[in-house]
Design a protein around this motif. Structure first.
Motif, mmCIF file in Angstrom:
data_model
loop_
_atom_site.group_PDB
_atom_site.id
_atom_site.type_symbol
_atom_site.label_atom_id
_atom_site.label_comp_id
_atom_site.label_asym_id
_atom_site.label_seq_id
_atom_site.Cartn_x
_atom_site.Cartn_y
_atom_site.Cartn_z
ATOM 1 N N PRO A 181 0.502 -86.352 32.778
ATOM 2 C CA PRO A 181 -0.287 -86.849 31.626
ATOM 3 C C PRO A 181 0.077 -88.284 31.251
ATOM 4 C CG PRO A 181 0.544 -84.638 31.197
ATOM 5 C CD PRO A 181 1.247 -85.133 32.422
ATOM 6 N N LEU A 182 1.379 -88.626 31.368
ATOM 7 C CA LEU A 182 1.792 -89.995 31.069
ATOM 8 C C LEU A 182 1.147 -90.977 32.051
ATOM 9 C CD1 LEU A 182 5.629 -89.586 30.406
ATOM 10 C CD2 LEU A 182 3.737 -89.281 28.830
ATOM 11 N N VAL A 186 -1.167 -94.192 31.135
ATOM 12 C CA VAL A 186 -0.773 -95.540 31.546
ATOM 13 C C VAL A 186 -1.821 -96.149 32.469
ATOM 14 C CG1 VAL A 186 0.941 -96.869 32.841
ATOM 15 C CG2 VAL A 186 1.685 -95.096 31.233
ATOM 16 N N ALA A 187 -2.319 -95.361 33.418
ATOM 17 C CA ALA A 187 -3.297 -95.872 34.385
ATOM 18 C C ALA A 187 -4.591 -96.302 33.692
ATOM 19 C CB ALA A 187 -3.583 -94.808 35.441
ATOM 20 N N SER A 188 -4.995 -95.572 32.643
ATOM 21 C CA SER A 188 -6.233 -95.922 31.945
ATOM 22 C C SER A 188 -6.073 -97.172 31.087
ATOM 23 C CB SER A 188 -6.690 -94.757 31.066
ATOM 24 O OG SER A 188 -5.761 -94.527 30.015
ATOM 25 N N TRP A 189 -4.825 -97.540 30.802
ATOM 26 C CA TRP A 189 -4.553 -98.708 29.966
ATOM 27 C C TRP A 189 -4.155 -99.936 30.777
ATOM 28 C CZ3 TRP A 189 0.396 -100.959 29.742
ATOM 29 C CH2 TRP A 189 0.556 -101.973 28.788
ATOM 30 N N ILE A 190 -3.377 -99.736 31.812
ATOM 31 C CA ILE A 190 -2.720 -100.867 32.471
ATOM 32 C C ILE A 190 -3.675 -101.712 33.299
ATOM 33 C CG2 ILE A 190 -2.030 -99.765 34.664
ATOM 34 C CD1 ILE A 190 0.801 -101.000 34.086
ATOM 35 N N ILE A 191 -4.703 -101.117 33.881
ATOM 36 C CA ILE A 191 -5.701 -101.881 34.633
ATOM 37 C C ILE A 191 -6.761 -102.353 33.645
ATOM 38 C CG2 ILE A 191 -7.423 -101.822 36.469
ATOM 39 C CD1 ILE A 191 -4.573 -101.637 37.510
ATOM 40 N N VAL A 192 -6.817 -103.661 33.416
ATOM 41 C CA VAL A 192 -7.761 -104.217 32.450
ATOM 42 C C VAL A 192 -9.165 -104.229 33.061
ATOM 43 C CG1 VAL A 192 -8.319 -106.216 31.021
ATOM 44 C CG2 VAL A 192 -5.924 -105.659 31.522
ATOM 45 N N PRO A 193 -10.138 -103.649 32.387
ATOM 46 C CA PRO A 193 -11.514 -103.648 32.916
ATOM 47 C C PRO A 193 -12.041 -105.067 33.099
ATOM 48 C CG PRO A 193 -11.296 -102.100 31.079
ATOM 49 C CD PRO A 193 -10.039 -102.914 31.104
ATOM 50 N N LEU A 209 6.743 -88.565 25.737
ATOM 51 C CA LEU A 209 7.279 -87.939 26.951
ATOM 52 C C LEU A 209 6.743 -86.520 27.076
ATOM 53 C CD1 LEU A 209 9.275 -87.991 29.362
ATOM 54 C CD2 LEU A 209 11.004 -87.073 27.805
ATOM 55 N N GLY A 210 6.093 -86.244 28.181
ATOM 56 C CA GLY A 210 5.557 -84.906 28.416
ATOM 57 C C GLY A 210 6.625 -83.984 28.987
ATOM 58 N N VAL A 211 6.787 -82.836 28.356
ATOM 59 C CA VAL A 211 7.777 -81.868 28.820
ATOM 60 C C VAL A 211 7.138 -80.484 28.859
ATOM 61 C CG1 VAL A 211 9.992 -80.765 28.325
ATOM 62 C CG2 VAL A 211 9.700 -83.201 27.897
ATOM 63 N N LYS A 212 7.283 -79.818 29.980
ATOM 64 C CA LYS A 212 6.776 -78.451 30.123
ATOM 65 C C LYS A 212 7.921 -77.461 29.929
ATOM 66 C CE LYS A 212 5.138 -79.280 34.252
ATOM 67 N NZ LYS A 212 4.471 -79.138 35.571
ATOM 68 N N THR A 213 7.634 -76.392 29.232
ATOM 69 C CA THR A 213 8.629 -75.342 29.032
ATOM 70 C C THR A 213 8.578 -74.369 30.200
ATOM 71 O OG1 THR A 213 8.397 -75.505 26.632
ATOM 72 C CG2 THR A 213 9.427 -73.520 27.492
ATOM 73 N N VAL A 214 9.739 -74.066 30.758
ATOM 74 C CA VAL A 214 9.837 -73.108 31.861
ATOM 75 C C VAL A 214 10.468 -71.835 31.308
ATOM 76 C CG1 VAL A 214 10.748 -72.644 34.161
ATOM 77 C CG2 VAL A 214 10.099 -74.977 33.516
ATOM 78 N N HIS A 215 9.687 -70.773 31.291
ATOM 79 C CA HIS A 215 10.184 -69.512 30.768
ATOM 80 C C HIS A 215 10.874 -68.722 31.887
ATOM 81 C CE1 HIS A 215 8.003 -70.104 27.014
ATOM 82 N NE2 HIS A 215 6.930 -70.424 27.730
#
Length: 476
Positions: A181-182, A186-193, A209-215
């Motif tokens: 997701p990060l 970033v990709a949608s922002w960093i390349i200027v149209p 920061l994306g964190v997934k919970t591992v059960h």
């Protein structure tokens, strides 16, 4: 003649004058150190600017794009506190005016004619090439919070203590960095149209920061849902008078039964316990019941375990007896009507776990006493009492056997015989201390053993020998 010569001189002078002026104009055009008009590079207008200024402007624009910052904010849920900031260039982004700088320098290269021609045909539009490698960003994020991915989940545990307490230890969850997701943000922002190039794009981006919970496989909730809430029943029988072989068989069978787990709806078969005991411990010689008599055999004593378990079962709610039979002779360790025999291949003791939850059977052997404990789910305000009622006694028959070694008129009693019994067993249910039901659960017959008398020939005795065959109970 003089007039013609004068005319040609005028013409030659005029041509020389025109050539000088044209060459001067060409030299002036080719010698300009500016960018041709209306030239755009990646949205940046550099037309008419001095070449050095244009090159500086393009460098500054590239640097501005590459100096934009991305801030990744830590995740409090995963205890990954703290933020980390990177420049766009550090996370794999690069901005480059493709070809325009080289072309600008060519305006200064070659003779006047070459430079003039190059200037005249100079392109009016150049591309700003932007590239981004998300793998660089991925690597940086994972390195910054590498400890998160190193943790492993731990299952919840259940322990039954020596004092019969059911203790649960909660599970532990682990976390995994979720960079995807990060990367998308970033990709949608960093390349200027393209339609925004030349202006001042957004200089800063903050992402969480994306964190997934591992059960773990076994969570505390899942483990508790199995229904092992507490000890719901306990019953003890005594085998202190048993000989060594029988005591060994009782103890070994109890060990095989210990920690036996029954799933909801599962049918328990005592034959499985006997088979496990034979495999793991083996059985010793001890008295067994054969044809209604105690005789030497292998495995004597195994039915004390099944009978003790049976008594615990019939005092527990939600368990259905599938198969049970009493011994042909009464046993000393339990009241009549409350035993459960076993005979390999013919008689089994079986019941179904209908509690809707798991059931655990535990056994303890101590000081020649066998205790069976059941752990599971049962209402605290329910209990069962078991009582057996003697319906009638059956007197033994007298069996005379001819003995040729006896003289006329002689007789010898070789077996005193024993009384038989018919017994009904009842189960009474109490709720909150008050009786709510009473039901007959078994009707058992213990057959009488005949009085055997040896008599002299001609005294009416039978010449047949005693039958020593039949089903072997309480043994294998």
């Amino acid at each position: 003649m003089v007039k013609k010569l004068h005319l040609w001189l005028i013409i030659i002078f005029a041509l020389l004058l025109i050539g000088t002026v044209g060459y001067g104009a060409l030299s002036y055009y080719a010698g300009q150190d500016t960018v041709p008009e209306k030239v755009m590079a990646g949205g940046v207008d550099i037309g008419g600017m001095p070449v050095d200024d244009a090159l500086t402007k393009l460098d500054q624009y590239e640097q501005m794009l590459e100096s934009r910052t991305v801030t990744v904010e830590g995740n409090a849920a995963a205890k990954a506190e703290g933020n980390k900031e990177w420049k766009a260039a550090e996370i794999g982004y690069k901005a480059e005016f493709a070809g325009v700088k080289t072309e600008l320098k060519k305006l200064r290269t070659g003779n006047a004619w070459t430079r003039a021609k190059f200037r005249y045909h100079f392109p009016t539009s150049f591309e700003l090439k932007q590239t981004y490698d998300p793998a660089v960003f991925d690597k940086l994020v994972r390195a910054q919070w590498d400890w998160i991915d190193s943790n492993e989940p731990a299952n919840a545990t259940r322990t039954i203590t020596n004092n019969d307490k059911v203790v649960y230890t909660p599970h532990t969850e682990a976390y995994r960095i979720d960079v995807e997701p990060l990367e998308k943000q970033v990709a949608s922002w960093i390349i200027v149209p393209d339609n925004q190039l030349g202006g001042q794009p957004e200089q800063k981006l903050s992402v969480q920061l994306g964190v997934k919970t591992v059960h773990p496989d076994i969570t505390l909730e899942k483990l508790k849902a199995e229904g092992i809430d507490r000890k719901i029943m306990e019953l003890t029988t005594d085998f202190s008078t048993s000989a060594e072989g029988r005591a060994y068989n009782v103890t070994s069978t109890a060990k095989a039964l210990n920690d036996w787990v029954l799933e909801p709806g599962e049918v328990f078969s005592y034959g499985d316990v006997v088979a496990k005991t034979e495999k793991e411990f083996g059985y010793k010689e001890a008295p067994v019941i054969s044809n209604g008599k105690l005789v030497p055999g292998i495995g004597g004593g195994i039915c004390q375990v099944s009978s003790t378990l049976y008594n615990a079962i019939i005092r527990t709610a939600g368990i259905d007896i599938v198969e049970r039979r009493n011994h042909s002779l009464p046993v000393s360790y339990l009241p009549k009507g409350q035993d459960a025999t076993f005979a390999s291949g013919s008689i089994d003791f079986r019941f179904r776990n209908s509690t809707g939850k798991k059931l655990i059977i535990r056994t303890v052997v101590e000081n020649r006493k066998l205790t069976v404990k059941l752990f599971g789910t049962m209402p605290d305000n329910i209990r069962y009492d078991i009582d057996s009622v003697l319906v009638k006694t059956v007197q033994p028959a007298v069996q005379k056997v001819t003995d040729k070694t006896l003289g006329a008129g002689q007789s010898v009693t070789v077996q005193k015989g024993s009384v038989g019994y018919v017994v009904d067993t009842y189960r009474t249910m109490f709720k909150d201390g008050k009786q709510v039901s009473r039901e007959k659960i078994t009707h058992d017959t213990y057959r009488a053993q005949p009085v055997i008398v040896h008599v002299a020939a001609g005294a009416g005795g039978s010449a047949g020998s005693q039958n020593s065959g039949g089903v072997v109970e309480d043994g294998i």
